[in-house]
Design an enzyme around this catalytic site. Sequence first.
Site, PDB file in Angstrom:
ATOM      1  N   ASP A  22      37.347  22.537 -20.649  1.00  0.00           N
ATOM      2  CA  ASP A  22      37.641  23.937 -20.897  1.00  0.00           C
ATOM      3  C   ASP A  22      38.203  24.546 -19.610  1.00  0.00           C
ATOM      4  OD1 ASP A  22      37.686  26.276 -22.275  1.00  0.00           O
ATOM      5  OD2 ASP A  22      35.529  26.666 -22.161  1.00  0.00           O
ATOM      6  N   ASP A 147      43.818  26.208 -24.087  1.00  0.00           N
ATOM      7  CA  ASP A 147      43.051  26.002 -22.861  1.00  0.00           C
ATOM      8  C   ASP A 147      41.895  25.013 -22.995  1.00  0.00           C
ATOM      9  OD1 ASP A 147      41.342  27.543 -24.374  1.00  0.00           O
ATOM     10  OD2 ASP A 147      40.645  28.737 -22.689  1.00  0.00           O
ATOM     11  N   GLU A 148      41.822  24.258 -24.087  1.00  0.00           N
ATOM     12  CA  GLU A 148      40.733  23.284 -24.159  1.00  0.00           C
ATOM     13  C   GLU A 148      41.111  22.037 -24.938  1.00  0.00           C
ATOM     14  OE1 GLU A 148      37.420  24.356 -27.196  1.00  0.00           O
ATOM     15  OE2 GLU A 148      37.925  26.196 -26.143  1.00  0.00           O
TER      16      GLU A 148
END
Length: 425
Positions: A22, A147-148
């Site tokens: 993350d 974003d992950e």
Amino acid sequence: MTPLAEPGTGAPPRPRRIAHLDMDAFYASVELLRYPQLKGLPVVIGGSRRQANEAFAGAHADTPLARIPVHDFPRLRGYTGRGVITTATYAARQFGVGSAMGLMKAALLCPDAILLPVDFDEYRRCSRAFKAIVTDIAPVMEDRGVDEVYIDFTDVPGGQREGGRVLARLIQKSIFDTTGLTCSVGVAPNKLLAKMASELQKPNGISIVHEGDVPTRIWPLPCRKINGIGPKAEAKLASHGIHTIGQLAERDPAWLRQHFGQAYGAWLFEAAWGRDDRPVVTESEPVSISRETTFERDLHAVRDRAELGAVFTRLCEQVAADLARKGYAGRTIGVKLRFADFQIVTRDHSVVEPLRLATDIRRTAGLALKRAPLQRPLRLLGVRVGKLCKLDADGHPLPEVIQPQNSTRKTPSALMDQAQSALVF
DNA sequence: TCTGGGGTCCTTTTCCTT
DNA sequence: TCTGAAGGAAAAGGACCC
């Protein structure tokens, strides 16, 4: 589950090690790379109004971004209009502003906060960069948004050392050395636990969770920490006195199924015990493609007919452009309406031949819209294309993906297809 | 005084055919 | 022609996620 040895080999299979990575405060961190002069200052990113953002960019077209004086950045003070905060830096959060808060309210709480526009193109560029670094090191990666990611460490050289910590450290360092961005990583036997693990130490942390750690490290956490328990489920669990994951794990699975439904109840129990066998999926096809927009002021179907019609057409053109860029067409066209009280209504309309052109989408979406209640003013309008099929290079549907029509009956909407399409707006 | 946009997945409701 | 049950597909809604 007891791991079984593969036939013909003496060695037992390696234990599954799944990582969840993350990125830390991704949007804000990307902005601070461009504007290091804003470090430590209250900054909020968001808003849908373009005027302030455009004025800012235009005034500094020739200045290197890192040299733009801090006092020249637009402030929240006096902000009027709609729009919410997408993210805020820690300095801004001190004032009580945070994600999803309306910008006007935030302007009252922290008028001196700097307001930056959301720049999805830039975030996507950084996203691609960090994901390329990940797949260079560990190729089995599942994309979970900008974003992950999930990463399968199981068969990666070094992926088992210290429970995955060694590989996690390598990936973390490689991303930072190349992009200047930090991330948090959790490594566990499955995706569910890995996701929770990555939140245990933020920012820039690594957490290793094993099966045996569930009672000590997972059960004390609130139920809401389970990915899949949102505000509604949390409130319902709380109404039964269930607040922590441990309390959820104590419940009888039959009781959970009775109160939360067969599927969800059974899943809640498994999740509380940290059990999850979903694979890391490296490739997936989109299910639908959509565009929607919130108006500056509520619009009425009759009084603002021209304006609504123009927005409707633009949304269809945008969806058609998205379809073309990604190489899809779709058989179900849907509209989404949000009223002033935030009630949402959707209407779908399916057709036999996949559509991809803006004009066809506009006409079909118009049929769906005719069945929607339009007496009240609208806050938002959206257009969606579903039942997607991939197109070949010439723009024709690929034969193997076209769903066969297993019935010759005409659906109600297909029958209405034949009716004259009187556009609503 | 407010509450974005783009998705996925699941359940329930509605409509149609046999 | 009506009625009711069963089952499937589409539509609609809702929860959740980033």
